[in-house]
Write an enzyme that holds these catalytic residues in place. Structure first.
Site, PDB file in Angstrom:
ATOM      1  N   GLU A  77     -11.152  -3.596   1.849  1.00  0.00           N
ATOM      2  CA  GLU A  77     -11.194  -4.266   0.538  1.00  0.00           C
ATOM      3  C   GLU A  77     -12.620  -4.634   0.151  1.00  0.00           C
ATOM      4  OE1 GLU A  77      -8.267  -7.427   0.769  1.00  0.00           O
ATOM      5  OE2 GLU A  77      -6.640  -5.951   0.667  1.00  0.00           O
TER       6      GLU A  77
ATOM      7  N   CYS B 286       0.935   3.979  -2.180  1.00  0.00           N
ATOM      8  CA  CYS B 286       0.861   3.621  -3.599  1.00  0.00           C
ATOM      9  C   CYS B 286       0.782   4.897  -4.450  1.00  0.00           C
ATOM     10  CB  CYS B 286      -0.340   2.713  -3.868  1.00  0.00           C
ATOM     11  SG  CYS B 286      -1.928   3.569  -3.844  1.00  0.00           S
TER      12      CYS B 286
ATOM     13  N   CYS C  94      -2.428   6.991  -4.045  1.00  0.00           N
ATOM     14  CA  CYS C  94      -2.471   7.685  -2.755  1.00  0.00           C
ATOM     15  C   CYS C  94      -1.516   8.866  -2.747  1.00  0.00           C
ATOM     16  CB  CYS C  94      -2.147   6.717  -1.625  1.00  0.00           C
ATOM     17  SG  CYS C  94      -3.544   5.622  -1.253  1.00  0.00           S
TER      18      CYS C  94
ATOM     19  N   ASN D 246      -7.200  -0.036   5.637  1.00  0.00           N
ATOM     20  CA  ASN D 246      -7.665  -0.389   4.288  1.00  0.00           C
ATOM     21  C   ASN D 246      -8.942  -1.227   4.367  1.00  0.00           C
ATOM     22  OD1 ASN D 246      -5.842  -2.346   5.375  1.00  0.00           O
ATOM     23  ND2 ASN D 246      -5.584  -3.294   3.379  1.00  0.00           N
TER      24      ASN D 246
ATOM     25  N   GLU E 283      -4.713   5.180   3.757  1.00  0.00           N
ATOM     26  CA  GLU E 283      -4.485   6.629   3.825  1.00  0.00           C
ATOM     27  C   GLU E 283      -5.634   7.395   3.193  1.00  0.00           C
ATOM     28  OE1 GLU E 283      -2.814   4.178   2.358  1.00  0.00           O
ATOM     29  OE2 GLU E 283      -1.045   4.983   1.333  1.00  0.00           O
TER      30      GLU E 283
HETATM   31  N1  THU Z   1      -2.836  -0.528   0.499  1.00  0.00           N
HETATM   32  C1  THU Z   1      -3.042   0.569   1.281  1.00  0.00           C
HETATM   33  O1  THU Z   1      -3.921   0.565   2.152  1.00  0.00           O
HETATM   34  N2  THU Z   1      -2.253   1.660   1.085  1.00  0.00           N
HETATM   35  C2  THU Z   1      -1.265   1.735   0.135  1.00  0.00           C
HETATM   36  O2  THU Z   1      -0.735   2.792  -0.132  1.00  0.00           O
HETATM   37  C3  THU Z   1      -0.846   0.508  -0.537  1.00  0.00           C
HETATM   38  C4  THU Z   1      -1.841  -0.597  -0.548  1.00  0.00           C
HETATM   39  C5  THU Z   1      -3.723  -1.679   0.676  1.00  0.00           C
HETATM   40  C6  THU Z   1      -4.685  -1.862  -0.468  1.00  0.00           C
HETATM   41  C7  THU Z   1      -5.008  -3.330  -0.352  1.00  0.00           C
HETATM   42  O3  THU Z   1      -6.100  -3.486   0.547  1.00  0.00           O
HETATM   43  C8  THU Z   1      -3.769  -3.956   0.260  1.00  0.00           C
HETATM   44  O4  THU Z   1      -2.991  -2.870   0.748  1.00  0.00           O
HETATM   45  C9  THU Z   1      -2.941  -4.750  -0.715  1.00  0.00           C
HETATM   46  O5  THU Z   1      -2.634  -4.023  -1.834  1.00  0.00           O
END
Ligand code: THU
Length: 124
Positions: free
Chosen positions: A44, A82, A85, A42, A55
């Site tokens: 940010e 999530c 995704c 991830n 993902e």
């Molecule tokens: N996050 C993901 O990388 N994948 C998901 O399916 C759920 C959330 C990340 C996004 C963010 O950087 C951190 O988790 C907290 O939400």
């Protein structure tokens, strides 16, 4: 490759997360039918909604190398995907989606099981 083996690679990818705001590191690995893998984490952003999930980053990395939905076999994610995704997982038609639940157990589903009766662009 087993779900556990793919998840081990996703764990390694999570170490490269850029997550200074949530401090929640996620890793994902896409496995192709030809055995190639694409790993990502991830990423940010200070404008929070612009962050990218692991993902989606892994799928984008594969797509940018010419990979298409019919080429992918499985994806492993270090956390439950999530809702947004899950729409991506549906688009890419993963046969197997492995992810680690909060209790540490591993879940495996077909992409469509994670988003039943999902929306699709109407055929014209
Ligand atoms: N996050 C993901 O990388 N994948 C998901 O399916 C759920 C959330 C990340 C996004 C963010 O950087 C951190 O988790 C907290 O939400």
């Amino acid at each position: 490759m087993s779900g556990e083996e793919l998840l081990a690679q996703a764990d390694a990818a999570a170490a490269h997360a850029y997550a200074p705001y949530s401090e929640y590191q996620v890793g994902a690995v896409v496995l192709l039918h030809d055995g190639r893998v694409f790993a990502a984490a991830n990423v940010e952003n200070a404008a929070y909604p612009l962050g990218v999930c692991a993902e989606r980053a892994a799928i984008a990395k594969a797509a940018s190398e010419g990979v298409r939905p019919g080429d992918v076999e499985a994806i492993a994610i270090t956390a439950s995907p999530c809702g947004g995704c899950r729409q991506w997982l549906h688009e890419w038609r993963f046969e197997r989606v492995h992810f680690r639940r909060a209790d540490g157990t591993v879940a495996t589903y077909a992409a469509d099981e994670l988003l039943p009766e999902t929306w699709d662009l109407p055929q014209t």
